[in-house]
Structure formats: structure tokens, C-alpha cells
Design a protein around this motif. Structure first.
Motif, short mmCIF file in Angstrom:
data_model
loop_
_atom_site.label_atom_id
_atom_site.label_comp_id
_atom_site.label_asym_id
_atom_site.label_seq_id
_atom_site.Cartn_x
_atom_site.Cartn_y
_atom_site.Cartn_z
N VAL A 97 0.88 -1.18 0.00
CA VAL A 97 0.00 0.00 0.00
C VAL A 97 0.91 1.22 0.00
CG1 VAL A 97 -0.32 -0.05 2.52
CG2 VAL A 97 -1.97 1.13 1.12
N GLU B 275 1.87 5.48 -1.21
CA GLU B 275 1.50 6.84 -0.80
C GLU B 275 0.37 7.34 -1.68
OE1 GLU B 275 2.68 8.48 1.85
OE2 GLU B 275 3.73 6.59 2.26
N PRO B 276 -0.53 8.17 -1.13
CA PRO B 276 -1.62 8.69 -1.96
C PRO B 276 -1.11 9.70 -2.99
CG PRO B 276 -1.71 9.59 0.27
CD PRO B 276 -0.63 8.57 0.27
N GLU C 212 -6.04 11.72 -3.68
CA GLU C 212 -6.22 10.42 -3.01
C GLU C 212 -5.91 10.53 -1.51
OE1 GLU C 212 -5.18 7.14 -6.45
OE2 GLU C 212 -3.55 7.82 -5.17
N ARG D 168 -4.79 7.79 1.99
CA ARG D 168 -4.57 6.43 2.50
C ARG D 168 -5.35 6.31 3.81
NH1 ARG D 168 0.95 5.84 3.11
NH2 ARG D 168 0.88 6.05 5.37
N ARG E 267 -6.54 3.71 7.00
CA ARG E 267 -6.35 2.43 7.73
C ARG E 267 -7.71 2.03 8.26
NH1 ARG E 267 -2.21 -1.07 8.57
NH2 ARG E 267 -1.10 0.53 7.39
N ARG F 15 -5.85 1.03 2.51
CA ARG F 15 -5.80 1.19 1.05
C ARG F 15 -5.58 2.65 0.70
NH1 ARG F 15 -11.98 0.94 -1.37
NH2 ARG F 15 -10.81 0.97 -3.30
N VAL F 16 -5.13 2.87 -0.53
CA VAL F 16 -5.09 4.21 -1.11
C VAL F 16 -6.28 4.29 -2.05
CG1 VAL F 16 -3.82 5.68 -2.72
CG2 VAL F 16 -2.60 4.51 -0.87
#
Ligand code: NDP
Length: 328
Positions: A23, A25-26, A30, A32, A34, A98-99
Motif C-alpha cells: 500500500v 503513498e496517496p 487520493e 490512505r 487504515r 488502502r489508497v
């Protein structure tokens, strides 16, 4: 690396495999996130089976809640540390983190816990647009009769409560007596076990032969035809799912013969295609949940590693209300 569920080909629940994925970096636009809890939805079954095809390998899942870890360039409505929840395209929420596009992610009010957030975004925003945005022109008025299929499910139990708050006479259908009782306890005015009773005949009885203003049908193949016979003249058939299989082809002239009916087939993702629209809808959802008018029933919890069983139970009609996948 994070644990995430992927499929390598469309098929049964056994295709859902827990794998380690990177996963990153955005990027611009976007975030990220958790996850603290993940929502399960029937659309995840359509993605898994290929009724709604995905390119492989594919992530699954469209709903979750958690904490924002990083934001990409241009994201102004979220910051690292924010509690957040979403219903999103593309799929991929069955993961520890996820991003994803920030556009569909909303800050979660403090009064709403992570599990509730994960259990209500996709389902609750769907109930919102069905009841408040689907009927063109005059909309629904207090006292109107509507028919809502699969009313003891995730979207269904939210819709029952929200309909009661709006003063609607919601006629529920569900697949067992216990599910009918659950719908009644959550605001349905009437409930019909459609596995045992002719629901179209009962609807005519309940409405004194007038029929309902809207049928909300997510069951599809099995309920389509009798549902048309439940509508009053100029009534609206709001098809929004295919739990029993896709709606069969039909002749438009049939709509005329049955009383100049309207048909619409909407999807949440058209309603939440802009950040402003998503937030406006989410604000209404947060308000009815925080005020207690709509309670989110989390009736099933499965660890992420037991996702196959969660899908089996959802498809076997063993679940009621919302289902979440938990993370340890
Ligand atoms: P549910 O919790 O409602 O589960 C689906 C329910 O459908 C089952 O519990 C079952 O209830 C009923 N059902 C009827 N026939 C069948 C069948 N043959 N196989 C399996 N289930 C059947 O799921 P969700 O709350 O996640 O979603 C409800 C529906 O709404 C789904 O069809 C989904 O795709 C649709 N949806 C559409 C959206 C849109 O924007 N278009 C957005 C969100 C959801 P019972 O036993 O009572 O019949």
C-alpha cells in the motif's frame, strides 16, 4: 504490506483469497485510510461472480470506516488522524488499509463509531437516494404507500426506519416470518413473507385496490413481474438490484397496459459522483443515525479471514441487517 482480499478470477466464495499487497503513498486527489471495520454488501457478490465484471486480479468491497493516514495533493476536506467512512468505487475495501480517491470519503461524526460507519455508508446512502431522490417531480408525501422488497436486509432495515421517519406507509417483503417481524419492529407498516404469500394480491388488499406509488425492487428476476402489478396508475418501478438474478427483458407496451407506469434503474454511484453531492447525502444520513431515528443493525460480524463464510451466508439469505468484517 497489508492483508487484503483479492480474486484472480470470477467464481464462488472460494475465489476470495487473503493476500499481502503493498500500500503506497496517496497521489493527487487520493487518501490512505487504515480501516477499523469493513462493510459487506450484496454488490460484492455480483463483483465476485462476474455479474458485474472486474479486471483481474481484483480487490473486492466498497464500504469501510477507519482513520486517515495520509492525504495527497489537493485534498482539503480530510487530514491525517481524521476518522472517516465511505462507499466507494472502485472496489477494494476488504483490506487492512488502502489508497483511494478522496472524493467519496467523508469525515465520520464523533457520535458514530467505526463499526456503525462501516455498516451504513453504502446501504444508508442508497436508502437516502431511493426515498428522497428517485421519484421525479412531486416526490413522496407522508401517508404514501410504497413496497420495499428484502426489507430485513442491510439496505432494507435502514429504509424501513427512514420511511417511518418520513411518514410513509412502507409495505415490507422478506423471506421468513422472523424477517417480517424484524421489518415491522423497524418501522414497516405491513410485512409479507413473499416465499409463502402472493405479495401482489396482499398489496392490493392492504391498499384497498389502489396500489403503491413506488416499488423498490432489489430482488430482480423473481419479483419483477408481480411487482409491476402492485403499482397504482403512473406508479414508479424503482429497480436497484438483482439478488435473485437479472431482470428479464420486458415489452414497454406492458407498462402502458398496467397503468402508464414509470421504470427506473438507478445506482448509488451516479448519485455520489461529485464530492459535494456525496457530502450532502452523507450529512443527511449522519443526521438520521446520530439522532437515533435510524439505528444501524449489525447482525453479523466475521473476521476478515472468514470472508468466504460471510459471502456464503449472505448469498444463502441467512443474514439480516448489516454485516461487517472485523480486523484484529
Ligand atoms: P441484503 O442484506 O438485502 O441481502 C440480500 C437479500 O435479498 C437477502 O437477504 C434476501 O432476503 C433477498 N433475496 C431474495 N432473493 C434472493 C436470492 N435468490 N438470493 C439471495 N438473496 C435473495 O443485501 P444489501 O443490503 O447489501 O443489498 C440489498 C440489495 O440492494 C442488493 O440487491 C444490492 O445489490 C442492492 N443495492 C443496490 C444499490 C444501487 O445503488 N443500485 C446500492 C446498494 C445495494 P430475503 O430472505 O428476505 O428474501
Amino acid at each position: 504490506m497489508v492483508r487484503a482480499v483479492q480474486i484472480r478470477q470470477h467464481g464462488g466464495p472460494e475465489e476470495l483469497q487473503l493476500v499481502d499487497v503493498p500500500v503506497g503513498e496517496p497521489g493527487p486527489g487520493e487518501v490512505r485510510i487504515r480501516h477499523r471495520a469493513i462493510g459487506l454488501n450484496f454488490i460484492d457478490v455480483y463483483h465476485r461472480t462476474g455479474l458485474y465484471p472486474l479486471s483481474m486480479p481484483a480487490g473486492i468491497g466498497m464500504e469501510a470506516a477507519g482513520v486517515i493516514e495520509a492525504v495527497g495533493e489537493g485534498v482539503t476536506h480530510l487530514q491525517p488522524g481524521d476518522r472517516a467512512a465511505y462507499a466507494s468505487n472502485p472496489p477494494g475495501s476488504y483490506a487492512e488499509a488502502r489508497v483511494m480517491p478522496a472524493m467519496c470519503v467523508c469525515r465520520l461524526p464523533d457520535a458514530i463509531d467505526f463499526e456503525t460507519g462501516a455498516a451504513m455508508m453504502l446501504k444508508g446512502l442508497t436508502a437516502q437516494y431511493l426515498l428522497k431522490k428517485t421519484l421525479p417531480v412531486e416526490g413522496l408525501q407522508p401517508g404514501d404507500h410504497v413496497l420495499f422488497h428484502a426489507a430485513a436486509g442491510g439496505v432494507g432495515l435502514i429504509a424501513c426506519q427512514w420511511a417511518r421517519a418520513l411518514g410513509l406507509e412502507l409495505i415490507a417483503t422478506a423471506g421468513s416470518q422472523a424477517k417480517c417481524e424484524l421489518a415491522l419492529a423497524n418501522g414497516a407498516a405491513h410485512a409479507i413473507n413473499y416465499r409463502e404469500e402472493d405479495f401482489a394480491a396482499r398489496v392490493q388488499e392492504i391498499t384497498g385496490g389502489r396500489g403503491v406509488k413506488v416499488v423498490y425492487d432489489s430482488v430482480g428476476k423473481d419479483t419483477w413481474e408481480p411487482s409491476l402489478r402492485c403499482l397504482r396508475p403512473f406508479g414508479l418501478m424503482a429497480s436497484f438490484g438483482n439478488a435473485s438474478g437479472p431482470v428479464p427483458p420486458f415489452a414497454p407496451a406492458q407498462l402502458g397496459a398496467l397503468g402508464s407506469l414509470y421504470v427506473t434503474r438507478q445506482t448509488l454511484f451516479t448519485h455520489i459522483r461529485t464530492r459535494e453531492a456525496t457530502q450532502a447525502m452523507a450529512d443527511q444520513l449522519f443526521e438520521v443515525v446520530a439522532s437515533g431515528q435510524v439505528k444501524i443493525h449489525i447482525a453479523q460480524r466475521y473476521p476478515l479471514a472468514e470472508v468466504q463464510q460471510a459471502h456464503r451466508d449472505l448469498e444463502a439469505r441467512k443474514t439480516t441487517g448489516s454485516t461487517i468484517l472485523t480486523l484484529d
